[in-house]
Design a protein around this motif. Structure first.
Motif, PDB file in Angstrom:
ATOM      1  N   ASP A 238       0.836  -1.208   0.000  1.00 56.90           N
ATOM      2  CA  ASP A 238       0.000   0.000   0.000  1.00 56.90           C
ATOM      3  C   ASP A 238       0.868   1.253   0.000  1.00 56.90           C
ATOM      4  O   ASP A 238       0.593   2.222  -0.721  1.00 56.90           O
ATOM      5  CB  ASP A 238      -0.896   0.034   1.250  1.00 56.90           C
ATOM      6  N   ILE A 239       1.905   1.229   0.844  1.00 62.95           N
ATOM      7  CA  ILE A 239       2.800   2.389   0.970  1.00 62.95           C
ATOM      8  C   ILE A 239       3.506   2.656  -0.359  1.00 62.95           C
ATOM      9  O   ILE A 239       3.527   3.783  -0.856  1.00 62.95           O
ATOM     10  CB  ILE A 239       3.823   2.147   2.100  1.00 62.95           C
ATOM     11  N   TYR A 240       4.068   1.601  -0.930  1.00 65.72           N
ATOM     12  CA  TYR A 240       4.818   1.718  -2.184  1.00 65.72           C
ATOM     13  C   TYR A 240       3.914   2.218  -3.310  1.00 65.72           C
ATOM     14  O   TYR A 240       4.266   3.140  -4.052  1.00 65.72           O
ATOM     15  CB  TYR A 240       5.408   0.352  -2.534  1.00 65.72           C
ATOM     16  N   ASN A 241       2.723   1.628  -3.412  1.00 68.01           N
ATOM     17  CA  ASN A 241       1.816   1.989  -4.500  1.00 68.01           C
ATOM     18  C   ASN A 241       1.301   3.416  -4.382  1.00 68.01           C
ATOM     19  O   ASN A 241       0.876   4.013  -5.372  1.00 68.01           O
ATOM     20  CB  ASN A 241       0.635   1.017  -4.558  1.00 68.01           C
ATOM     21  N   SER A 242       1.367   3.980  -3.165  1.00 67.71           N
ATOM     22  CA  SER A 242       0.901   5.358  -2.993  1.00 67.71           C
ATOM     23  C   SER A 242       1.799   6.356  -3.731  1.00 67.71           C
ATOM     24  O   SER A 242       1.404   7.497  -3.965  1.00 67.71           O
ATOM     25  CB  SER A 242       0.827   5.719  -1.503  1.00 67.71           C
ATOM     26  N   PHE A 243       3.005   5.910  -4.111  1.00 71.23           N
ATOM     27  CA  PHE A 243       3.913   6.794  -4.842  1.00 71.23           C
ATOM     28  C   PHE A 243       3.765   6.682  -6.356  1.00 71.23           C
ATOM     29  O   PHE A 243       4.446   7.372  -7.103  1.00 71.23           O
ATOM     30  CB  PHE A 243       5.371   6.495  -4.453  1.00 71.23           C
ATOM     31  N   PHE A 244       2.887   5.799  -6.794  1.00 69.67           N
ATOM     32  CA  PHE A 244       2.697   5.583  -8.223  1.00 69.67           C
ATOM     33  C   PHE A 244       1.208   5.567  -8.565  1.00 69.67           C
ATOM     34  O   PHE A 244       0.384   5.151  -7.746  1.00 69.67           O
ATOM     35  CB  PHE A 244       3.297   4.227  -8.645  1.00 69.67           C
ATOM     36  N   ASP A 245       0.877   5.989  -9.772  1.00 71.36           N
ATOM     37  CA  ASP A 245      -0.492   5.782 -10.220  1.00 71.36           C
ATOM     38  C   ASP A 245      -0.535   4.456 -10.956  1.00 71.36           C
ATOM     39  O   ASP A 245       0.462   3.717 -10.999  1.00 71.36           O
ATOM     40  CB  ASP A 245      -0.978   6.943 -11.098  1.00 71.36           C
ATOM     41  N   GLU A 246      -1.638   4.122 -11.553  1.00 76.75           N
ATOM     42  CA  GLU A 246      -1.777   2.800 -12.163  1.00 76.75           C
ATOM     43  C   GLU A 246      -0.818   2.583 -13.304  1.00 76.75           C
ATOM     44  O   GLU A 246      -0.453   1.466 -13.618  1.00 76.75           O
ATOM     45  CB  GLU A 246      -3.227   2.589 -12.633  1.00 76.75           C
ATOM     46  N   GLY A 247      -0.374   3.650 -13.918  1.00 73.41           N
ATOM     47  CA  GLY A 247       0.573   3.509 -15.020  1.00 73.41           C
ATOM     48  C   GLY A 247       2.022   3.434 -14.559  1.00 73.41           C
ATOM     49  O   GLY A 247       2.930   3.400 -15.360  1.00 73.41           O
ATOM     50  N   GLY A 248       2.230   3.429 -13.236  1.00 70.93           N
ATOM     51  CA  GLY A 248       3.580   3.328 -12.724  1.00 70.93           C
ATOM     52  C   GLY A 248       4.321   4.657 -12.704  1.00 70.93           C
ATOM     53  O   GLY A 248       5.540   4.710 -12.643  1.00 70.93           O
ATOM     54  N   VAL A 249       3.550   5.758 -12.779  1.00 69.33           N
ATOM     55  CA  VAL A 249       4.176   7.083 -12.808  1.00 69.33           C
ATOM     56  C   VAL A 249       4.204   7.656 -11.411  1.00 69.33           C
ATOM     57  O   VAL A 249       3.215   7.623 -10.685  1.00 69.33           O
ATOM     58  CB  VAL A 249       3.417   8.026 -13.767  1.00 69.33           C
ATOM     59  N   HIS A 250       5.332   8.203 -11.052  1.00 74.52           N
ATOM     60  CA  HIS A 250       5.502   8.766  -9.712  1.00 74.52           C
ATOM     61  C   HIS A 250       4.653  10.018  -9.544  1.00 74.52           C
ATOM     62  O   HIS A 250       4.605  10.883 -10.389  1.00 74.52           O
ATOM     63  CB  HIS A 250       6.985   9.098  -9.522  1.00 74.52           C
ATOM     64  N   HIS A 251       3.975  10.102  -8.395  1.00 79.94           N
ATOM     65  CA  HIS A 251       3.243  11.319  -8.031  1.00 79.94           C
ATOM     66  C   HIS A 251       4.228  12.331  -7.438  1.00 79.94           C
ATOM     67  O   HIS A 251       4.867  12.043  -6.445  1.00 79.94           O
ATOM     68  CB  HIS A 251       2.180  11.021  -6.964  1.00 79.94           C
ATOM     69  N   GLU A 252       4.357  13.469  -8.010  1.00 79.71           N
ATOM     70  CA  GLU A 252       5.202  14.526  -7.428  1.00 79.71           C
ATOM     71  C   GLU A 252       4.416  15.261  -6.353  1.00 79.71           C
ATOM     72  O   GLU A 252       3.232  15.464  -6.486  1.00 79.71           O
ATOM     73  CB  GLU A 252       5.656  15.509  -8.516  1.00 79.71           C
TER      74      GLU A 252
END
Length: 252
Positions: A238-252
């Motif tokens: 959950d923690i790791y996925n919070s830094f990415f959207d479904e396309g694997g792009v990092h949320h700035e």
């Protein structure tokens, strides 16, 4: 006060216009298993190379056991055992012969080297294949021999870079159990670099999440869950996925 074994301050590595490692700060204490978690290409391996003195930072500083690896790479290598993803051995020599050779390169006498090598082969579960040439070893056997190879020089720190790739699940479990046992018995400090969430969650005391050359979050899984979600109920996935959207792009 806990003893700091690894300290990275403002550490940065650029390749022309590409920033591989971007002003990271990190401390790892004695006896800690610290996980560097992130996708391939996130900057984990470049950070390790700077810690080993194998590439120089453009900015900032690394210290390992209080030593700057850029200025004193040999001193750092004496204290650090490094296990890369694909470890090389002399394939026409046995596991025992490879270990004895490594020990003698580290100024250990042949008699002591042989004694230590046999003890380590037993420790990593390879005592029954000590006469088998390493060219015939499976990937899991090679990684376990690699761990013995790292340990034979009595390091203070072990750096593992994707050490379980290509190993079957049973072999992975045995390898991870061995890492924890060695830390508990000898007080070793372990840096475990991986993109495998579940393995990092199983063995690491704290994690640093690497995204595009930056450490975006750092702490225990409980701490990170509280920071990101306001409770302690979320796992590392959950923690790791919070830094990415479904396309694997990092949320700035």
């Amino acid at each position: 006060m806990a003893e700091t074994i690894i300290e990275l301050v403002n550490l940065t590595k650029k390749y022309r216009s590409f920033t591989a490692v971007d002003h990271i700060h990190l401390t790892v204490e004695k006896g800690e298993i610290f996980g560097l978690l992130g996708p391939n290409g996130a900057g984990k391996s470049t950070t390790i190379l700077m810690m080993l003195g194998l590439t120089e930072p453009n900015e900032g500083q690394a210290k390992v056991c209080g030593i700057d690896p850029t200025r004193h790479p040999i001193e750092v290598k004496r204290r650090v055992g490094y296990l890369p993803e694909d470890i090389g051995f002399y394939d026409d020599r046995t596991g025992l012969e490879n270990l004895v050779y490594t020990a003698m390169l580290n100024r250990i006498s042949e008699a002591e080297a042989t004694q230590k090598a046999n003890a380590l082969l037993k420790r990593v579960g390879l005592e029954n294949v000590d006469g088998k040439k390493t060219g015939k070893y499976s990937k899991g056997m090679r990684q376990r021999l690699g761990l013995a190879d790292v340990l034979i020089k009595n390091p203070q720190v072990i750096i593992l870079d994707e050490p379980t790739s290509g190993i079957d699940p049973q072999g992975v479990r045995a390898f991870l159990d061995l890492i924890i046992e060695l830390r508990n018995e000898h007080g070793l400090t372990v840096l475990f670099s991986s993109h495998n969430l579940h393995q990092v969650e199983q063995v690491c005391d704290r994690v640093g999440i690497f995204v595009q050359g930056k450490i975006c979050a750092m702490g225990t899984i409980t701490d990170l869950s509280r920071q990101l979600f306001g409770d302690a109920d979320h796992n590392l996935e959950d923690i790791y996925n919070s830094f990415f959207d479904e396309g694997g792009v990092h949320h700035e």
